[in-house]
Design a protein around this motif. Structure first.
Motif, short mmCIF file in Angstrom:
data_model
loop_
_atom_site.label_atom_id
_atom_site.label_comp_id
_atom_site.label_asym_id
_atom_site.label_seq_id
_atom_site.Cartn_x
_atom_site.Cartn_y
_atom_site.Cartn_z
N ASP A 95 0.82 -1.21 0.00
CA ASP A 95 0.00 0.00 0.00
C ASP A 95 0.86 1.26 0.00
N ALA A 96 2.15 1.12 -0.30
CA ALA A 96 3.05 2.26 -0.44
C ALA A 96 4.21 1.84 -1.34
N VAL A 97 4.82 2.82 -2.01
CA VAL A 97 5.96 2.54 -2.88
C VAL A 97 7.03 3.61 -2.65
N VAL A 98 8.27 3.16 -2.57
CA VAL A 98 9.42 4.05 -2.42
C VAL A 98 10.28 3.93 -3.66
N ALA A 99 10.58 5.06 -4.29
CA ALA A 99 11.51 5.10 -5.42
C ALA A 99 12.86 5.53 -4.89
N LEU A 100 13.80 4.60 -4.86
CA LEU A 100 15.16 4.87 -4.39
C LEU A 100 16.08 4.87 -5.60
N GLY A 101 16.56 6.03 -6.00
CA GLY A 101 17.42 6.09 -7.17
C GLY A 101 17.39 7.45 -7.83
N GLY A 102 17.87 7.49 -9.06
CA GLY A 102 17.85 8.72 -9.83
C GLY A 102 16.52 8.92 -10.52
N GLY A 103 16.53 9.82 -11.50
CA GLY A 103 15.29 10.13 -12.21
C GLY A 103 14.68 8.93 -12.91
N SER A 104 15.51 7.99 -13.35
CA SER A 104 14.98 6.82 -14.04
C SER A 104 14.07 6.01 -13.13
N THR A 105 14.52 5.76 -11.89
CA THR A 105 13.70 4.99 -10.96
C THR A 105 12.45 5.76 -10.56
N ILE A 106 12.63 7.05 -10.27
CA ILE A 106 11.47 7.86 -9.87
C ILE A 106 10.45 7.91 -11.00
N ASP A 107 10.91 8.07 -12.25
CA ASP A 107 9.99 8.10 -13.37
C ASP A 107 9.31 6.75 -13.59
N ALA A 108 10.06 5.67 -13.43
CA ALA A 108 9.45 4.34 -13.59
C ALA A 108 8.35 4.13 -12.56
N VAL A 109 8.58 4.56 -11.33
CA VAL A 109 7.55 4.44 -10.30
C VAL A 109 6.36 5.34 -10.63
N LYS A 110 6.63 6.52 -11.17
CA LYS A 110 5.52 7.38 -11.60
C LYS A 110 4.68 6.68 -12.66
N GLY A 111 5.36 5.98 -13.58
CA GLY A 111 4.62 5.22 -14.59
C GLY A 111 3.76 4.14 -13.95
N ALA A 112 4.30 3.47 -12.93
CA ALA A 112 3.51 2.45 -12.23
C ALA A 112 2.33 3.08 -11.51
N CYS A 113 2.53 4.27 -10.96
CA CYS A 113 1.41 4.99 -10.33
C CYS A 113 0.31 5.26 -11.36
N LEU A 114 0.72 5.70 -12.56
CA LEU A 114 -0.27 5.94 -13.62
C LEU A 114 -1.02 4.67 -13.98
N ARG A 115 -0.28 3.57 -14.12
CA ARG A 115 -0.94 2.31 -14.44
C ARG A 115 -1.91 1.90 -13.34
N ARG A 116 -1.54 2.19 -12.09
CA ARG A 116 -2.36 1.77 -10.95
C ARG A 116 -3.69 2.51 -10.91
N PHE A 117 -3.66 3.83 -11.18
CA PHE A 117 -4.93 4.55 -11.02
C PHE A 117 -5.69 4.80 -12.33
N THR A 118 -5.04 4.57 -13.48
CA THR A 118 -5.78 4.70 -14.74
C THR A 118 -6.16 3.35 -15.33
N ARG A 119 -5.35 2.32 -15.03
CA ARG A 119 -5.54 0.97 -15.59
C ARG A 119 -5.46 0.98 -17.12
N ARG A 120 -4.68 1.96 -17.65
CA ARG A 120 -4.49 2.04 -19.10
C ARG A 120 -3.01 1.92 -19.44
N SER A 121 -2.73 1.55 -20.69
CA SER A 121 -1.35 1.40 -21.14
C SER A 121 -0.67 2.76 -21.26
#
Length: 388
Positions: A95-121
């Motif tokens: 029920d929580a996510v931590v992005a530990l890293g540079g912009g690549s990791t933070i952006d990848a987690v942001k993408g996962a957040c988008l997938r989680r709440f939009t359920r779209r590709s």
């Protein structure tokens, strides 16, 4: 003399953040304060090998928070990595996510957040935009380990699908909390420090020259530029210079907020297509592109470049506007060359046959539209041609 204000402080704007050496120790308590009970820790193989992933996982376990770990993020985050984070988040019932890293990791987690709440590709989100909003708290915490992209404060994520690499933006992509701990950056190698630091400078430059007016954006952009220009070389030459590391971390954060307020310029607009068609790093593409876009912009932006040159001390007040602007281009180019970065797109894998597609993709970028001087398809093609 070290700035006493950079010892330790908290911020509530633009998003909650804690700054200071050792602030990562508060991660577990902060997540508990957000209501977390089980955490997904996303990172990369390099930080895992360095022991930082296990160190941060230990902090979470010490706070009685079970941890799932994913370390598959690459330097150019791809759709498959976003999907892997999204799947692990769901199957592990976190029920929580931590992005530990540079912009690549933070952006990848942001993408996962988008997938989680939009359920779209991701491609659907690129094509149709983002209209949904989270139905449940995302409890997304960013712990940057580089000082570069500013993704820890922006509304955007730069992601790559098999079709393209573009920026996705949503007001829901800002982390619920950011922990800015300069000690986490101290072991970053000189080449990576230089590359991410150049990104900070290019962000600040783009904010200060964007055609979108915003006085507060100009303020944070100027402060980011001032701090980065004064401390980047120190951070590269001595990674244990904690004052320089702290200044660069704050500069990255400020520049990221400036991007949210004003956007950037054609330097980033022409960079993203190059990274879409090749596997080059962001800093290397920026390093090739920025002198050409700056000179293209001279007819309308020389005054802005001159102000920046005087602010960071590479031109005196007695210098003409044109001379000061040219001094800024020369200074930044010399910095790039000192860091050993390429100066031609051909070294990054770009071929002349790619130019029409590069120029087409450049027009899809909000950064291109924010350039100080209009930069159309033909202009972009001509610039790419000169850079091969």
């Amino acid at each position: 003399m070290p700035d006493p204000a950079l010892s330790s402080f908290g911020m509530g704007w633009p998003n909650p953040a804690l700054f200071g050496c050792g602030s990562v120790a508060q991660l577990g308590d902060c997540l508990r304060g957000l209501g977390a009970t089980r955490v997904l820790l996303a990172s990369d193989a390099g930080l895992q090998k360095a022991g930082l992933v296990e160190r941060v996982a230990g902090l979470l376990r010490d706070a009685a928070l079970p941890v799932e770990i994913y370390t598959g993020v690459s330097p150019n985050p791809r759709e498959v990595e976003v999907e892997a984070i999204h799947a692990r988040w769901a199957t592990a019932d976190c029920d929580a996510v931590v992005a530990l890293g540079g912009g690549s990791t933070i952006d990848a987690v942001k993408g996962a957040c988008l997938r989680r709440f939009t359920r779209r590709s991701l491609d659907s989100l690129f094509d149709d935009g983002i209209h949904e909003h989270p139905q449940q708290p995302l409890r997304f915490v960013a712990v940057p380990t580089t000082s570069g992209t500013g993704s820890e404060t922006t509304l955007g994520a730069v992601l790559k699908t098999p079709r393209r690499k573009l920026v996705l933006r949503s007001e829901h992509l800002r982390p619920a909390l950011t922990l800015l701990d300069p000690e986490l950056v101290a072991s970053l190698p000189p080449r990576a420090t230089a590359a991410t630091g150049l990104d900070v400078i290019m962000h600040a430059l783009g904010v200060l020259t964007s055609n979108r007016p915003h006085p507060i954006g100009d303020m944070v952009g100027a402060e980011a530029m001032r701090r980065a220009a004064a401390h980047l070389l120190r951070a590269v030459e001595d990674g244990r210079d904690m004052e320089a590391r702290a200044e660069m971390m704050l500069a990255s954060y400020l520049a990221g907020h400036g991007i949210t307020l004003k956007g950037v310029d054609g330097i980033h607009g022409l960079s993203t297509p190059v990274e879409s068609l090749t596997d080059c790093t962001h800093a290397d593409s920026l390093g090739v592109i920025f002198p050409h876009v700056m000179r293209f912009n001279m007819p309308v932006a020389a005054g802005r470049y001159a102000c920046i040159a005087r602010m960071i001390g590479v031109a005196g007040r007695e210098a003409s506007e044109e001379a000061a602007a040219e001094a800024l281009v020369a200074h930044l180019t010399a910095l790039r060359d000192r860091f050993g970065m390429p100066d031609r797109l051909g070294a990054l894998g770009v071929e002349r046959a790619m130019i029409p597609e590069l120029a087409r993709q450049a027009q899809l970028s909000a950064a291109t539209q924010g350039n100080a001087r209009p930069l159309g398809t033909a202009d972009a093609a001509a610039l790419y041609e000169r850079m091969i």
